[in-house]
Design an enzyme around this catalytic site. Sequence first.
Site, PDB file in Angstrom:
ATOM      1  N   SER A 149      -5.795   1.660  -2.330  1.00 39.86           N
ATOM      2  CA  SER A 149      -5.102   2.056  -1.024  1.00 39.86           C
ATOM      3  C   SER A 149      -4.064   3.114  -1.199  1.00 39.86           C
ATOM      4  O   SER A 149      -3.439   3.583  -0.386  1.00 39.86           O
ATOM      5  CB  SER A 149      -4.380   0.607  -0.630  1.00 39.86           C
ATOM      6  OG  SER A 149      -3.423   0.476  -1.375  1.00 39.86           O
ATOM      7  N   ASP A 198      -0.193  -4.222  14.771  1.00 44.22           N
ATOM      8  CA  ASP A 198      -0.882  -3.639  13.548  1.00 44.22           C
ATOM      9  C   ASP A 198      -2.041  -4.255  13.353  1.00 44.22           C
ATOM     10  O   ASP A 198      -3.117  -3.457  13.181  1.00 44.22           O
ATOM     11  CB  ASP A 198       0.183  -4.057  12.403  1.00 44.22           C
ATOM     12  CG  ASP A 198      -0.223  -3.907  10.916  1.00 44.22           C
ATOM     13  OD1 ASP A 198      -1.606  -4.041  10.615  1.00 44.22           O
ATOM     14  OD2 ASP A 198       0.710  -3.501  10.114  1.00 44.22           O
ATOM     15  N   SER A 210       5.648  -2.283  12.432  1.00 44.93           N
ATOM     16  CA  SER A 210       5.506  -3.328  11.470  1.00 44.93           C
ATOM     17  C   SER A 210       6.925  -2.903  10.491  1.00 44.93           C
ATOM     18  O   SER A 210       7.554  -3.906  10.001  1.00 44.93           O
ATOM     19  CB  SER A 210       4.313  -3.200  10.522  1.00 44.93           C
ATOM     20  OG  SER A 210       3.010  -3.247  11.337  1.00 44.93           O
ATOM     21  N   HIS A 216       0.749  -1.257  -0.062  1.00 47.90           N
ATOM     22  CA  HIS A 216       0.017   0.021  -0.047  1.00 47.90           C
ATOM     23  C   HIS A 216       0.788   1.335   0.077  1.00 47.90           C
ATOM     24  O   HIS A 216       1.505   1.585   0.926  1.00 47.90           O
ATOM     25  CB  HIS A 216      -0.909   0.102   1.393  1.00 47.90           C
ATOM     26  CG  HIS A 216      -1.567  -1.199   1.407  1.00 47.90           C
ATOM     27  ND1 HIS A 216      -2.639  -1.514   0.505  1.00 47.90           N
ATOM     28  CD2 HIS A 216      -1.598  -2.215   2.481  1.00 47.90           C
ATOM     29  CE1 HIS A 216      -2.931  -2.697   1.266  1.00 47.90           C
ATOM     30  NE2 HIS A 216      -2.402  -3.061   2.158  1.00 47.90           N
ATOM     31  N   GLU A 262       4.582  -8.980   4.504  1.00 47.15           N
ATOM     32  CA  GLU A 262       3.790  -8.314   5.549  1.00 47.15           C
ATOM     33  C   GLU A 262       2.593  -9.065   6.065  1.00 47.15           C
ATOM     34  O   GLU A 262       2.358  -8.652   7.432  1.00 47.15           O
ATOM     35  CB  GLU A 262       3.375  -7.018   5.005  1.00 47.15           C
ATOM     36  CG  GLU A 262       2.569  -5.780   5.547  1.00 47.15           C
ATOM     37  CD  GLU A 262       3.444  -4.969   6.630  1.00 47.15           C
ATOM     38  OE1 GLU A 262       4.716  -5.385   6.494  1.00 47.15           O
ATOM     39  OE2 GLU A 262       2.951  -4.284   7.209  1.00 47.15           O
ATOM     40  N   ASP A 322       3.419  -7.659   0.302  1.00 46.69           N
ATOM     41  CA  ASP A 322       2.163  -7.682   1.181  1.00 46.69           C
ATOM     42  C   ASP A 322       0.948  -8.167   0.601  1.00 46.69           C
ATOM     43  O   ASP A 322       0.371  -7.532  -0.593  1.00 46.69           O
ATOM     44  CB  ASP A 322       1.637  -5.978   1.361  1.00 46.69           C
ATOM     45  CG  ASP A 322       0.817  -5.775   2.438  1.00 46.69           C
ATOM     46  OD1 ASP A 322      -0.126  -6.760   2.679  1.00 46.69           O
ATOM     47  OD2 ASP A 322       0.424  -4.727   2.815  1.00 46.69           O
ATOM     48  N   ASN A 370       4.624 -10.813   9.342  1.00 40.29           N
ATOM     49  CA  ASN A 370       3.388 -10.825  10.144  1.00 40.29           C
ATOM     50  C   ASN A 370       3.500 -11.399  11.327  1.00 40.29           C
ATOM     51  O   ASN A 370       2.892 -10.715  12.432  1.00 40.29           O
ATOM     52  CB  ASN A 370       2.491 -11.539   9.148  1.00 40.29           C
ATOM     53  CG  ASN A 370       0.953 -11.540   9.813  1.00 40.29           C
ATOM     54  OD1 ASN A 370       0.471 -10.254   9.764  1.00 40.29           O
ATOM     55  ND2 ASN A 370       0.393 -12.367  10.345  1.00 40.29           N
ATOM     56  N   CYS A 430      -6.152  -1.963  13.266  1.00 47.09           N
ATOM     57  CA  CYS A 430      -7.543  -1.863  12.988  1.00 47.09           C
ATOM     58  C   CYS A 430      -8.512  -1.218  13.771  1.00 47.09           C
ATOM     59  O   CYS A 430      -9.736  -0.650  13.576  1.00 47.09           O
ATOM     60  CB  CYS A 430      -7.903  -3.335  12.690  1.00 47.09           C
ATOM     61  SG  CYS A 430      -7.099  -4.241  11.297  1.00 47.09           S
ATOM     62  N   LYS A 432       4.228  -7.167  14.932  1.00 41.73           N
ATOM     63  CA  LYS A 432       3.608  -6.691  13.910  1.00 41.73           C
ATOM     64  C   LYS A 432       2.266  -7.306  14.168  1.00 41.73           C
ATOM     65  O   LYS A 432       1.290  -6.197  14.599  1.00 41.73           O
ATOM     66  CB  LYS A 432       4.271  -7.465  12.603  1.00 41.73           C
ATOM     67  CG  LYS A 432       3.678  -6.901  11.250  1.00 41.73           C
ATOM     68  CD  LYS A 432       2.315  -7.303  10.911  1.00 41.73           C
ATOM     69  CE  LYS A 432       1.641  -6.817   9.673  1.00 41.73           C
ATOM     70  NZ  LYS A 432       0.423  -7.159   9.249  1.00 41.73           N
TER      71      LYS A 432
HETATM   72  P1  NAI Z   1      -6.111 -14.584  11.776  1.00 32.31           P
HETATM   73  O1  NAI Z   1      -5.828 -15.748  11.224  1.00 32.31           O
HETATM   74  O2  NAI Z   1      -5.612 -14.146  12.939  1.00 32.31           O
HETATM   75  O3  NAI Z   1      -7.965 -14.360  11.848  1.00 32.31           O
HETATM   76  C1  NAI Z   1      -8.860 -15.043  10.905  1.00 32.31           C
HETATM   77  C2  NAI Z   1      -9.923 -15.303  11.807  1.00 32.31           C
HETATM   78  O4  NAI Z   1     -11.050 -15.671  10.985  1.00 32.31           O
HETATM   79  C3  NAI Z   1      -9.732 -16.796  12.454  1.00 32.31           C
HETATM   80  O5  NAI Z   1      -9.834 -16.725  13.625  1.00 32.31           O
HETATM   81  C4  NAI Z   1     -10.502 -17.597  11.746  1.00 32.31           C
HETATM   82  O6  NAI Z   1     -11.020 -18.870  12.790  1.00 32.31           O
HETATM   83  C5  NAI Z   1     -11.589 -16.665  11.478  1.00 32.31           C
HETATM   84  N1  NAI Z   1     -12.488 -17.253  10.325  1.00 32.31           N
HETATM   85  C6  NAI Z   1     -12.008 -17.933   8.992  1.00 32.31           C
HETATM   86  N2  NAI Z   1     -13.159 -18.279   8.410  1.00 32.31           N
HETATM   87  C7  NAI Z   1     -14.229 -17.817   8.930  1.00 32.31           C
HETATM   88  C8  NAI Z   1     -15.631 -17.557   8.650  1.00 32.31           C
HETATM   89  N3  NAI Z   1     -16.142 -18.156   7.585  1.00 32.31           N
HETATM   90  N4  NAI Z   1     -16.399 -17.027   9.576  1.00 32.31           N
HETATM   91  C9  NAI Z   1     -16.194 -16.535  10.737  1.00 32.31           C
HETATM   92  N5  NAI Z   1     -14.759 -16.670  11.129  1.00 32.31           N
HETATM   93  C10 NAI Z   1     -13.795 -17.046  10.289  1.00 32.31           C
HETATM   94  O7  NAI Z   1      -5.744 -13.461  10.808  1.00 32.31           O
HETATM   95  P2  NAI Z   1      -5.669 -11.912  10.928  1.00 32.31           P
HETATM   96  O8  NAI Z   1      -4.177 -11.571  11.084  1.00 32.31           O
HETATM   97  O9  NAI Z   1      -6.761 -11.544  11.812  1.00 32.31           O
HETATM   98  O10 NAI Z   1      -5.796 -11.428   9.295  1.00 32.31           O
HETATM   99  C11 NAI Z   1      -7.342 -11.350   8.646  1.00 32.31           C
HETATM  100  C12 NAI Z   1      -7.071 -10.824   7.259  1.00 32.31           C
HETATM  101  O11 NAI Z   1      -6.747  -9.346   7.437  1.00 32.31           O
HETATM  102  C13 NAI Z   1      -6.116 -11.318   6.462  1.00 32.31           C
HETATM  103  O12 NAI Z   1      -6.456 -11.280   5.213  1.00 32.31           O
HETATM  104  C14 NAI Z   1      -4.895 -10.275   6.786  1.00 32.31           C
HETATM  105  O13 NAI Z   1      -3.887 -10.422   5.473  1.00 32.31           O
HETATM  106  C15 NAI Z   1      -5.537  -9.078   6.726  1.00 32.31           C
HETATM  107  N6  NAI Z   1      -4.923  -7.861   7.337  1.00 32.31           N
HETATM  108  C16 NAI Z   1      -5.581  -6.806   7.116  1.00 32.31           C
HETATM  109  C17 NAI Z   1      -5.143  -5.495   7.619  1.00 32.31           C
HETATM  110  C18 NAI Z   1      -5.600  -4.076   7.183  1.00 32.31           C
HETATM  111  O14 NAI Z   1      -4.909  -3.258   7.469  1.00 32.31           O
HETATM  112  N7  NAI Z   1      -6.791  -4.072   6.493  1.00 32.31           N
HETATM  113  C19 NAI Z   1      -3.914  -5.604   8.742  1.00 32.31           C
HETATM  114  C20 NAI Z   1      -3.447  -6.952   8.945  1.00 32.31           C
HETATM  115  C21 NAI Z   1      -4.194  -8.090   8.066  1.00 32.31           C
END
Ligand code: NAI
Length: 462
Positions: free
Chosen positions: A81, A222, A391, A53, A188, A128, A213, A227, A218
Site C-alpha cells: 500500500s 471512508d 478519518s 498505509h 483505524e 491500522d 473506525n 471504497c 469514519k
Molecule cells: P462490516 O462488519 O461492516 O461488514 C462486513 C460484512 O461482511 C458484515 O455485514 C458481515 O455479515 C459480512 N460477512 C462476514 N462473513 C461473510 C461471509 N462469509 N460471506 C458473506 N458476508 C460475510 O465491516 P466493514 O467496515 O465493511 O469492513 C470490512 C473489511 O474491510 C474489514 O477488514 C475492514 O478492516 C476493511 N476495510 C478496508 C478498507 C479499504 O480501504 N480497503 C477501508 C475500511 C475498512
Amino acid sequence: MADDYIIKDISLAGYGRKELDIAETEMPGLMALREEYGQAKPLKGARIVGSLHMTIQTACLIETLVALGADVRWASCNIFSTQDHAAAAIAEAGVPVFAIKGQSLEEHWDYLDRSFQFPEGPNLILDDGGDATLYILLGARAEAGEDIIPVPQSEEEGVIKAQIAKRMEASPGWFTKMRDQIKGVSEETTTGVHRLYELQRNGHLPFPAINVNDSVTKSKFDNKYGCKESLVDGIRRATDVMMAGKVAVVCGYGDVGKGSAASLAGAGARVKVTEADPICALQAAMDGFEVVLLEDVVDSADIFITTTGNKDVIRIEHMREMKDMAIVGNIGHFDNEIQVANLKNHKWTNIKDQVDMIEMPSGNRLILLSEGRLLNLGNATGHPSFVMSASFTNQTLAQIELWTRGDAYDNQVYILPKHLDEKVARLHLGRIGVKLTQLSTEQAAYIGVTPEGPFKPEHYRY
Ligand code: NAI
C-alpha cells in the site's frame, strides 16, 4: 539521526511534496486542526508509532501530528500500500519512515520494529489493522513465557515469531518495557477494532484504546464512500477491463460492501451480493442488488470482490469453478478472505506489479489482484484525500485525547464523543459548499437537542 529511514528512492520527494500540497487543499479537517492547535502543540512530548498505509493522505496526517508537537516514526500496515513518493516526501521532511511498495513480509515486520525505535521508546500507537499493537503484546507475552495469542492471518505467524525472537535476543525485556510505557492506541479499521474488543474481553488490553473506525465520520464515510471511489479505480488500473455489463459479486454488505457494490454499479456492472447477516442482506436487496449464494454464481460471474473482514470467503473450490479470466480481488483488511495460499501450487504468470494470472486445473485462468491483499491500495492509491481527511481528523483527535487525558481512561475500548464526530463533519462542509440549517431554540427544544448539537442520541444509527 541522519537517514533514519528505509524507502524506495529519496529523489521522489519532490513529486511527493507536490502531491501533498494538492492533498492539503482536500483535507480541510486536518488543516483546521493545524490552525486550531498549531500554537498550543497539545502533542508535545508524545512519541507516536504509526502503522498505517504510507500514502499521500497519511503523509498529511503525519505532518499534522508533527505540527501539533509529536515525534513520529512510521511504517506501512500492508506490503503493497505504500506510495513511494509519499514516503520520500516524509523522509525528506525528517520523519523516520520505513515503507516500500512491494516490501516482503519479513521486511514488513522488521520495518514495524524499526518504527518503535525512538531513543526513549514510544508512548502512543496509531494503528491500522492492529499489527503494531499485536507485535508488542505478542512479544510481551513471549517474554513472560506465555503462549502467544493466536495470530489471525496464520501464514504470517512464522514471520512474526521470527521477528519477535530477533528482538528478544537483541534487547531482552524490550517488549514488556514498550507495553508498559504505551499510554494508548487509536485504531483505524474494522478488523483492528475486532482485535481490540477481543483483547478487552479476554482481559489482555494493557492500555486504553480509541476505536476511530466507529466514529460515524469514519466508517460511514471512508469505508463506504471511500471504497465507492477506490474499488473500481483499483480494478481499472489493474486490468483495464470493461466494467459495464459484467456480472460482479460483492461478498459482504457492511460499510465496505455497500461502497464496493455502489462502485461497481456506478461503473455499469450488474452487481450481486452475498451476506451472512439478515439485516445487511435485506439492505442489499432493498438497494436493488440480488442477494445470492456464492456457489450459485461462481461459474457465471466475471468479477469477485471480498469485503467481509472474515476468512476463507472465496475458497479453492470456488476458484476452480470460475470462468476463464474471472477477476478475483479483496478490499477487506487481510488477505485471508481469499484462499490464496491454496493457489500457490498452480501456474502463476505475473502480468505486472500486483496483477497475476493463475492457471487452474481446468485450463481456465484467473486474474488475481494484489495477491488477495486490499486491492484499492495495492492496485490504486486508496481512498481520495477528502474522505481520508475525515478519518484522520478523528485519528488526530483520538491521539490528542489519549495524550492529554489518557489517565482518565481505563484499559478499555472507547469511541470519541458525538460532539467531536459532529465537529469532524462540520470541518468538511465548507470545502464542498454545504450550507447548514440553524435550528431555532424552540425547534431544538422540540426535538430534544440544543441548537449547537449534538443532534442525535447515542443510539441513532445514521
Ligand atoms: P462490516 O462488519 O461492516 O461488514 C462486513 C460484512 O461482511 C458484515 O455485514 C458481515 O455479515 C459480512 N460477512 C462476514 N462473513 C461473510 C461471509 N462469509 N460471506 C458473506 N458476508 C460475510 O465491516 P466493514 O467496515 O465493511 O469492513 C470490512 C473489511 O474491510 C474489514 O477488514 C475492514 O478492516 C476493511 N476495510 C478496508 C478498507 C479499504 O480501504 N480497503 C477501508 C475500511 C475498512
